[in-house]
Design an enzyme around this catalytic site. Structure first.
Site, PDB file in Angstrom:
ATOM      1  N   TYR A 158       0.804  -1.154   0.010  1.00  0.00           N
ATOM      2  CA  TYR A 158      -0.003  -0.248  -0.091  1.00  0.00           C
ATOM      3  C   TYR A 158       0.764   1.447   0.035  1.00  0.00           C
ATOM      4  O   TYR A 158       0.275   2.454  -0.172  1.00  0.00           O
ATOM      5  CB  TYR A 158      -0.945  -0.149   1.149  1.00  0.00           C
ATOM      6  CG  TYR A 158      -2.151  -1.310   1.005  1.00  0.00           C
ATOM      7  CD1 TYR A 158      -3.217  -0.907   0.216  1.00  0.00           C
ATOM      8  CD2 TYR A 158      -2.098  -2.347   1.959  1.00  0.00           C
ATOM      9  CE1 TYR A 158      -4.133  -1.827   0.169  1.00  0.00           C
ATOM     10  CE2 TYR A 158      -2.849  -3.200   1.790  1.00  0.00           C
ATOM     11  CZ  TYR A 158      -3.889  -2.969   0.868  1.00  0.00           C
ATOM     12  OH  TYR A 158      -4.979  -3.959   0.814  1.00  0.00           O
ATOM     13  N   HIS A 160      -5.403  -1.491   9.451  1.00  0.00           N
ATOM     14  CA  HIS A 160      -5.306  -1.965   8.162  1.00  0.00           C
ATOM     15  C   HIS A 160      -4.752  -0.457   7.410  1.00  0.00           C
ATOM     16  O   HIS A 160      -5.259   0.344   7.304  1.00  0.00           O
ATOM     17  CB  HIS A 160      -6.446  -2.588   7.665  1.00  0.00           C
ATOM     18  CG  HIS A 160      -6.183  -3.379   6.278  1.00  0.00           C
ATOM     19  ND1 HIS A 160      -6.130  -2.861   4.856  1.00  0.00           N
ATOM     20  CD2 HIS A 160      -5.589  -4.449   6.148  1.00  0.00           C
ATOM     21  CE1 HIS A 160      -5.727  -3.893   4.106  1.00  0.00           C
ATOM     22  NE2 HIS A 160      -5.388  -5.052   4.787  1.00  0.00           N
ATOM     23  N   PRO A 161      -3.619  -0.519   6.556  1.00  0.00           N
ATOM     24  CA  PRO A 161      -3.118   0.463   5.574  1.00  0.00           C
ATOM     25  C   PRO A 161      -3.716   0.852   4.401  1.00  0.00           C
ATOM     26  O   PRO A 161      -3.503   1.667   3.885  1.00  0.00           O
ATOM     27  CB  PRO A 161      -1.890   0.151   5.621  1.00  0.00           C
ATOM     28  CG  PRO A 161      -1.875  -1.411   5.423  1.00  0.00           C
ATOM     29  CD  PRO A 161      -2.887  -1.725   6.667  1.00  0.00           C
ATOM     30  N   CYS A 162      -4.910   0.019   4.177  1.00  0.00           N
ATOM     31  CA  CYS A 162      -5.415   0.458   2.864  1.00  0.00           C
ATOM     32  C   CYS A 162      -5.894   1.668   2.592  1.00  0.00           C
ATOM     33  O   CYS A 162      -6.202   2.103   1.512  1.00  0.00           O
ATOM     34  CB  CYS A 162      -6.481  -0.970   2.438  1.00  0.00           C
ATOM     35  SG  CYS A 162      -8.108  -0.544   3.412  1.00  0.00           S
ATOM     36  N   LYS A 163      -6.310   2.245   3.607  1.00  0.00           N
ATOM     37  CA  LYS A 163      -7.048   3.793   3.453  1.00  0.00           C
ATOM     38  C   LYS A 163      -6.185   4.607   3.879  1.00  0.00           C
ATOM     39  O   LYS A 163      -6.574   5.878   3.772  1.00  0.00           O
ATOM     40  CB  LYS A 163      -8.291   3.706   4.232  1.00  0.00           C
ATOM     41  CG  LYS A 163      -9.317   2.697   3.585  1.00  0.00           C
ATOM     42  CD  LYS A 163      -9.912   3.021   2.231  1.00  0.00           C
ATOM     43  CE  LYS A 163     -10.983   2.193   1.870  1.00  0.00           C
ATOM     44  NZ  LYS A 163     -11.401   2.494   0.294  1.00  0.00           N
TER      45      LYS A 163
END
Length: 165
Positions: free
Chosen positions: A51, A104-107
């Site tokens: 990401y 979680h690093p997705c955003k």
């Protein structure tokens, strides 16, 4: 040279949680010592190559002087219910043994870009000077505190942002 009345600074809307003052000892009986048991967390930040953003990891302990780690379920109790098992999950840390709460690093990239954009706006809404690179970590920790409001940081500076997107 009159001094300000301290009553003017009191917050009328402060709610006290009376139940928080009562604790239980190891045998499960309530104690009357009015000491609130608190959990402590070790926080680590790794870089997520996929990401291309920071990934925040937390390992909880039953108290500041304890080496007894919290279970995954106990760590999720400190996370806002909207984010538990969605944005924050219990995962193995890439470098440290044991389960960790992972934001979680997705955003992260999109959220941080929006926050920095809002911080860069001037009072009239035009683009102003962006925050310094050194402020990024501090802004990230402010973001983390919105997801996990039970964790308090020692903030030495203040960040204000526009609420317009």
């Amino acid at each position: 040279d009159e001094y300000a009345d301290m009553e003017a600074f009191e917050d009328e809307n402060v709610m006290e949680d009376e139940a928080a003052a009562h604790t239980e000892n190891a045998s499960g009986t309530a104690t009357a010592d009015n000491i609130m048991k608190v959990r402590t967390y070790d926080l680590s930040i790794t870089y997520d190559k996929y990401y291309q953003t920071p990934s925040v990891w937390m390992m909880g302990y039953t108290s500041a002087d304890s080496s007894q780690p919290l279970t995954g379920e106990e760590m999720l109790e400190d996370v806002m219910s909207d984010y538990a098992n969605r944005t924050v999950t219990i995962d193995p840390h890439p470098h440290i043994a044991g389960p960790h709460a992972n934001i979680h690093p997705c955003k992260h990239g999109a959220v941080m870009k929006t926050i920095v954009k809002n911080l860069s706006k001037t009072a009239d809404g035009s683009e102003g000077k962006p925050p310094s690179v050194e402020m990024y970590l501090f802004i990230l920790l402010k973001f983390v505190s919105s997801i996990i409001p039970t964790i308090y940081y020692d903030f030495t500076m203040d960040v204000t942002a526009s609420t317009e997107t």
